[in-house]
Design a protein around this motif. Structure first.
Motif, mmCIF file in Angstrom:
data_model
loop_
_atom_site.group_PDB
_atom_site.id
_atom_site.type_symbol
_atom_site.label_atom_id
_atom_site.label_comp_id
_atom_site.label_asym_id
_atom_site.label_seq_id
_atom_site.Cartn_x
_atom_site.Cartn_y
_atom_site.Cartn_z
ATOM 1 N N GLN A 14 0.829 -1.211 0.000
ATOM 2 C CA GLN A 14 0.000 0.000 0.000
ATOM 3 C C GLN A 14 0.861 1.257 0.000
ATOM 4 O OE1 GLN A 14 -3.322 -0.022 2.796
ATOM 5 N NE2 GLN A 14 -3.314 -2.247 2.834
ATOM 6 N N GLU A 15 1.919 1.209 -0.801
ATOM 7 C CA GLU A 15 2.857 2.327 -0.848
ATOM 8 C C GLU A 15 2.194 3.662 -1.212
ATOM 9 O OE1 GLU A 15 5.074 -1.309 -0.716
ATOM 10 O OE2 GLU A 15 3.547 -0.682 -2.175
ATOM 11 N N PRO A 16 1.287 3.723 -2.184
ATOM 12 C CA PRO A 16 0.660 5.025 -2.489
ATOM 13 C C PRO A 16 -0.107 5.605 -1.311
ATOM 14 C CG PRO A 16 0.339 3.491 -4.302
ATOM 15 C CD PRO A 16 0.884 2.686 -3.171
ATOM 16 N N GLU A 17 -0.824 4.744 -0.595
ATOM 17 C CA GLU A 17 -1.593 5.208 0.556
ATOM 18 C C GLU A 17 -0.668 5.694 1.685
ATOM 19 O OE1 GLU A 17 -4.098 2.343 -1.769
ATOM 20 O OE2 GLU A 17 -2.020 2.383 -1.053
ATOM 21 N N VAL A 18 0.425 4.967 1.885
ATOM 22 C CA VAL A 18 1.387 5.374 2.914
ATOM 23 C C VAL A 18 2.028 6.714 2.550
ATOM 24 C CG1 VAL A 18 3.562 4.767 4.057
ATOM 25 C CG2 VAL A 18 1.842 2.985 3.614
ATOM 26 N N ASP A 75 0.711 9.087 0.723
ATOM 27 C CA ASP A 75 -0.277 10.152 0.914
ATOM 28 C C ASP A 75 -0.429 10.499 2.394
ATOM 29 O OD1 ASP A 75 -0.660 10.217 -1.801
ATOM 30 O OD2 ASP A 75 -2.556 9.093 -1.767
ATOM 31 N N TRP A 76 -0.504 9.486 3.244
ATOM 32 C CA TRP A 76 -0.710 9.690 4.690
ATOM 33 C C TRP A 76 0.451 10.488 5.276
ATOM 34 C CZ3 TRP A 76 0.331 9.746 9.728
ATOM 35 C CH2 TRP A 76 -0.652 9.457 10.665
ATOM 36 N N LEU A 77 1.658 10.045 5.011
ATOM 37 C CA LEU A 77 2.833 10.696 5.593
ATOM 38 C C LEU A 77 3.034 12.107 5.034
ATOM 39 C CD1 LEU A 77 5.290 7.661 5.594
ATOM 40 C CD2 LEU A 77 4.149 8.677 7.587
ATOM 41 N N THR A 78 2.740 12.288 3.759
ATOM 42 C CA THR A 78 2.873 13.608 3.147
ATOM 43 C C THR A 78 1.898 14.597 3.770
ATOM 44 O OG1 THR A 78 3.617 12.653 1.053
ATOM 45 C CG2 THR A 78 2.750 14.907 0.986
ATOM 46 N N LYS A 79 0.667 14.159 3.965
ATOM 47 C CA LYS A 79 -0.347 15.024 4.575
ATOM 48 C C LYS A 79 0.058 15.388 6.003
ATOM 49 C CE LYS A 79 -5.251 15.201 5.856
ATOM 50 N NZ LYS A 79 -6.548 14.444 5.897
ATOM 51 N N ALA A 80 0.505 14.391 6.769
ATOM 52 C CA ALA A 80 0.900 14.652 8.152
ATOM 53 C C ALA A 80 2.089 15.611 8.205
ATOM 54 C CB ALA A 80 1.241 13.341 8.856
ATOM 55 N N ILE A 114 11.510 11.088 8.314
ATOM 56 C CA ILE A 114 10.333 10.237 8.143
ATOM 57 C C ILE A 114 10.860 8.823 7.939
ATOM 58 C CG2 ILE A 114 8.316 9.687 6.756
ATOM 59 C CD1 ILE A 114 7.928 12.589 6.214
ATOM 60 N N SER A 115 10.615 7.983 8.939
ATOM 61 C CA SER A 115 11.176 6.632 8.981
ATOM 62 C C SER A 115 10.106 5.611 8.606
ATOM 63 C CB SER A 115 11.724 6.344 10.386
ATOM 64 O OG SER A 115 12.345 5.089 10.440
ATOM 65 N N ASN A 116 10.366 4.902 7.521
ATOM 66 C CA ASN A 116 9.434 3.914 6.987
ATOM 67 C C ASN A 116 10.161 2.571 6.958
ATOM 68 O OD1 ASN A 116 7.130 2.872 5.650
ATOM 69 N ND2 ASN A 116 8.045 3.244 3.635
ATOM 70 N N GLY A 117 9.427 1.473 6.853
ATOM 71 C CA GLY A 117 10.186 0.263 6.631
ATOM 72 C C GLY A 117 9.549 -1.051 7.037
ATOM 73 N N GLY A 118 10.035 -2.107 6.393
ATOM 74 C CA GLY A 118 9.631 -3.480 6.646
ATOM 75 C C GLY A 118 10.150 -4.361 5.530
ATOM 76 N N SER A 119 10.604 -5.561 5.877
ATOM 77 C CA SER A 119 11.199 -6.434 4.864
ATOM 78 C C SER A 119 10.245 -6.870 3.751
ATOM 79 C CB SER A 119 11.812 -7.672 5.533
ATOM 80 O OG SER A 119 12.936 -7.312 6.315
ATOM 81 N N PRO A 120 8.959 -7.137 4.037
ATOM 82 C CA PRO A 120 8.087 -7.574 2.936
ATOM 83 C C PRO A 120 8.008 -6.591 1.774
ATOM 84 C CG PRO A 120 7.066 -8.074 5.036
ATOM 85 C CD PRO A 120 8.273 -7.231 5.344
ATOM 86 N N GLY A 121 8.119 -5.289 2.066
ATOM 87 C CA GLY A 121 8.034 -4.286 1.000
ATOM 88 C C GLY A 121 9.361 -3.668 0.634
ATOM 89 N N MET A 122 10.455 -4.369 0.906
ATOM 90 C CA MET A 122 11.775 -3.757 0.780
ATOM 91 C C MET A 122 12.100 -3.289 -0.631
ATOM 92 S SD MET A 122 14.009 -7.266 1.329
ATOM 93 C CE MET A 122 15.610 -6.678 0.748
ATOM 94 N N TRP A 123 11.713 -4.030 -1.631
ATOM 95 C CA TRP A 123 12.078 -3.646 -3.002
ATOM 96 C C TRP A 123 11.189 -2.545 -3.540
ATOM 97 C CZ3 TRP A 123 16.700 -5.017 -3.323
ATOM 98 C CH2 TRP A 123 17.149 -6.250 -2.857
ATOM 99 N N GLN A 124 10.168 -2.144 -2.757
ATOM 100 C CA GLN A 124 9.308 -1.012 -3.118
ATOM 101 C C GLN A 124 9.568 0.196 -2.210
ATOM 102 O OE1 GLN A 124 7.807 -4.319 -2.679
ATOM 103 N NE2 GLN A 124 8.368 -4.486 -4.835
ATOM 104 N N ALA A 125 10.678 0.178 -1.488
ATOM 105 C CA ALA A 125 10.970 1.254 -0.539
ATOM 106 C C ALA A 125 10.937 2.624 -1.199
ATOM 107 C CB ALA A 125 12.335 1.020 0.112
ATOM 108 N N GLN A 126 11.421 2.697 -2.415
ATOM 109 C CA GLN A 126 11.506 3.984 -3.127
ATOM 110 C C GLN A 126 10.139 4.508 -3.547
ATOM 111 O OE1 GLN A 126 12.520 1.052 -4.174
ATOM 112 N NE2 GLN A 126 11.628 0.650 -6.189
ATOM 113 N N GLU A 127 9.101 3.709 -3.415
ATOM 114 C CA GLU A 127 7.769 4.139 -3.806
ATOM 115 C C GLU A 127 7.072 4.973 -2.729
ATOM 116 O OE1 GLU A 127 5.512 0.843 -5.351
ATOM 117 O OE2 GLU A 127 7.182 0.152 -6.610
ATOM 118 N N VAL A 128 7.782 5.219 -1.628
ATOM 119 C CA VAL A 128 7.319 6.171 -0.618
ATOM 120 C C VAL A 128 8.413 7.232 -0.499
ATOM 121 C CG1 VAL A 128 6.482 6.466 1.754
ATOM 122 C CG2 VAL A 128 6.101 4.307 0.565
#
Length: 351
Positions: free
Chosen positions: A175-179, A181-186, A200-214
């Motif tokens: 859910q990178e787009p939603e994340v 949007d949420w963090l940008t608004k905050a 702004i600290s994000n992270g988790g191994s399941p989404g590691m290869w999509q890290a740049q999408e936030v």
């Protein structure tokens, strides 16, 4: 290789694979200009944390004060983020001592936690950096609205001994787009009140290869990637060849043509399923299912088990992070070469 001189059950860590995993994801972060802050809960080994720093990580993430104390005990680490609401006089006292040794930051998602931190650090020479933990869909800890994040940011900013550091989240996978949007608004809401948001600290191994999408995130936290496990292989995040940790077991019984029993149960492989069928993957025998565990026994099944008492196998667990906390030591290897035992320095620490 089943290392006949190593007693079983034993946890094997292949440093060649672990180091390749460290370098691969560091290169990914470097490519996208993302700072990496690995979570040490997976390996709990200062030597691997130091290796992650050497590869380019800006610091480490810990979940407990005791983990942080253990991880800095051998030197080479001077920047620690603890991603947990720290509450209670003893923990706070130790946290203050820790802050005198390293560049320290923590998270909070409620006023009670912030008040405890402020009361402890009100007379500190250096203010404690506090990030607001945000629930961007992961449904664990964290404030659930951007408005609440902004309110806590302002509250932290007004406390003597504390400094607002930014936002932190453990995001829902996919859910990178939603994340974003949420963090940008905050972030915009907080900045509109005159408070900067440097981290702004994000992270988790399941989404590691999509890290740049936030892209609003300034750093990425990740733990399991150093070893990888069956859960990440099942998600397509890694291959079996990328799995650095395996559990070495011995067959102790072959009751029938379709069933064998090994000497590792929940006390080593753990009971974590993470939505998977079975309790691990037997390397070289994909036809075998780790069908059941009791405390000391692991039951393997297959149409034709084709195993004998005394045979040795290596099992990739469903969830390596928990396995690391089960044993006092791991056996380090490089390929087919055994290097010896290494204590799991940060294991078993309550707080």
């Amino acid at each position: 290789m089943t290392f006949p001189d190593i007693d079983t059950p034993a946890v094997l860590v292949d440093l060649d694979i672990a180091e390749a995993n460290i370098d691969r994801f560091q290169a990914h972060c470097d490519e996208y200009g993302l700072k990496l802050r690995p979570h040490i809960k997976t390996h709990k080994l200062p030597r691997l944390a130091q290796r992650q720093i050497q590869a380019g990580a800006i610091g480490i993430t810990c979940q407990k004060v005791s983990e942080a104390e253990a991880m800095i005990s051998e030197g080479g680490i001077d920047d620690v983020l603890i991603t947990f609401n720290i509450f209670g006089a003893d923990k706070l006292s130790r946290l203050k001592k820790l802050a005198q040794k390293v560049r320290l930051s923590v998270v909070a998602d409620n006023v009670a936690t912030i008040d405890g931190l402020a009361g402890t650090f009100c007379d500190a020479d250096v203010p404690l950096t506090v990030l607001v933990e945000c629930d961007t869909g992961g449904a664990r800890c964290g404030v659930t609205t951007c408005e609440a994040a902004a309110e806590l940011a302002t509250y932290i900013d007004g406390q003597t001994g504390l400094m607002f550091g930014g936002l932190m989240t453990y995001p829902p996978t996919g859910q990178e787009p939603e994340v974003q949007d949420w963090l940008t608004k905050a972030k915009k809401m907080i900045e509109a009140s005159g408070v900067p948001v440097p981290i702004i600290s994000n992270g988790g191994s399941p989404g590691m290869w999509q890290a740049q999408e936030v892209p609003v995130a300034t750093e990425y936290r990740i733990g399991t990637y150093v070893y990888n496990d069956r859960s990440l292989q099942d998600r397509g995040v890694c291959t079996w060849d990328d799995c650095a940790l395996s559990v070495l077991v011995t067959v102790i019984s072959v009751p029938s043509a379709g069933r064998a029993v090994v000497d590792a149960g929940t006390k080593v492989l753990t009971s974590d399923l993470l939505g998977l069928d079975g309790h691990g993957h037997v390397l070289g025998r994909p036809d075998i299912k780790v069908a059941g565990l009791s405390e000391e026994h692991g039951v393997l099944t297959a149409d034709d088990i084709n195993l004998n008492v005394g045979d040795r196998l290596r099992i990739v667990p469903n969830h390596v992070c928990v396995v690391s906390n089960m044993l006092d030591e791991v056996q380090l290897i490089r390929g087919e070469t055994a290097l010896g035992a290494s204590p799991v320095v940060a294991r078993g620490k309550v707080w």
